[in-house]
Each structure stands twice: as structure tokens, then as C-alpha cells.
Scaffold this motif. Structure first.
Motif: not given
Length: 187
Positions: A110-111, A127-133, A140, A183-184
Motif C-alpha cells: 500500500g505504500w 499510503y494508497m489504501p487510505s484514499e478509499r476511506r 491519502p 495506516e488506520s
């Protein structure tokens, strides 16, 4: 023979027709920061190609200090600002900090390294998965190096709208032990 009265007013020799003139040191410093095509860099070490990364460190520091004397807020890499302030012993130590962070983040999914930074820095991590939030477009979770504290790492939480205050990370051990929490982070 022409006699010139030194007390007589003189006409201006030239006029500034909308030209913007910068001090030569500012132009020299801008050239020193210029990054050759770094768009393909996947980590900071691959993006360290400008003069400030390769020239003799004493020359880099001298030019930076001269540019800073002319313009106090002159852009510069985080490690150079820290070296100039006496907070970091050398450019090499700054590169080691960047490389240790790279090793940690490269091993986690994810980074992504973004090879264009601000203020002459090499780049930053997202941290690309954080964009989904995010319910609307935003930024992100971002990790960047800084000279504002001796941990050398700041994290800005995922956000839409104005960025939140950066979270100061107290170095590699702190980053390693708190990375899952960072990350969370939620907006």
C-alpha cells in the motif's frame, strides 16, 4: 569638452519594462535543486540526482547558506536544513534516514513513493489504501521527512479539505511500532 555638474539630476539609464530580476545566487540555488527527470524513481535513492545530492557537501552547504542569506525562506531538502542548523551531522545521515524508511515501507503493501517533493526535497510516501476511506476527493495518508524535530519523520493523516496538523514520529523505532496505527487513521 563637456563639463558635467555632479549635483545635477541624472536621467535613468534604463527602465524596467515589467522584467523581474532575481539575485544571481537565487538562480544558482534553483539550478542546484533542479532534479533531472525523477518521475520513474520508486524510492528516494533513485531520485537523488540533483547537484545538492552529488556535489561535495561543504560546497552544497556554502551555497545554501549564501542563498539563505539572500532569501531566508529559500527552498532546501529537509536534511540540508537540518545539517545547516547543526541538528544532523551530515547529508549521508539524512540519506540513511530516508533509506531506512524506504526499507520499512517497501516491505508493506500500500505504500507508494511519490518522487516529487516540495522545498527541494526528493519526494514523499503515500499510503494508497487510505484514499478509499474518503467520501470526496482528498489526500491519502502521507509520510514525509522533516527538519522540524529530531525524529525526521512527519505523517499527515488521510483528509479531504484542509490538511490536519502533521504527526511527529520520533524516529524509526516509533515508526515501526506505530505504523499499523498510522495506516488506520481516518478522516
Amino acid at each position: 569638452m563637456t563639463v558635467v555638474d555632479p549635483s545635477a539630476p541624472t536621467a535613468p539609464r534604463s527602465r524596467n519594462h515589467g522584467l523581474h530580476v532575481e539575485p544571481l545566487i537565487g538562480l544558482e540555488w534553483a539550478d542546484a535543486l533542479e532534479q533531472p527527470v525523477a518521475a520513474a524513481a520508486a524510492r528516494p535513492a533513485e531520485a537523488r540526482k540533483s547537484w545538492v545530492h552529488r556535489a561535495h557537501e561543504a560546497q552544497v552547504l556554502a551555497l545554501y547558506l549564501a542563498a539563505k542569506a539572500a532569501e531566508p525562506d529559500v527552498p532546501a531538502p529537509w536534511w540540508l536544513r537540518a545539517v545547516a542548523a547543526g541538528a544532523l551531522p551530515s547529508r549521508r545521515e539524512g540519506f540513511l534516514v530516508e533509506d531506512r524508511v524506504t526499507k520499512l515501507l517497501d516491505a508493506r503493501p500500500g505504500w507508494v513513493f511519490v518522487p516529487w517533493g516540495v522545498d527541494g526535497d526528493t519526494g514523499y510516501w503515500e499510503y494508497m489504501p487510505s484514499e478509499r476511506r474518503l467520501s470526496e476527493p482528498g489526500m491519502p495518508t502521507t509520510l514525509a521527512h522533516t527538519d522540524r524535530h529530531p525524529g525526521w519523520i512527519d505523517v499527515v493523516a488521510v483528509h479531504a479539505g484542509p490538511p490536519p496538523a502533521p504527526i511527529a514520529v520520533a524516529g524509526m523505532a516509533d515508526l515501526r511500532s506505530n505504523l499499523a496505527r498510522l495506516e488506520s487513521l481516518t478522516p
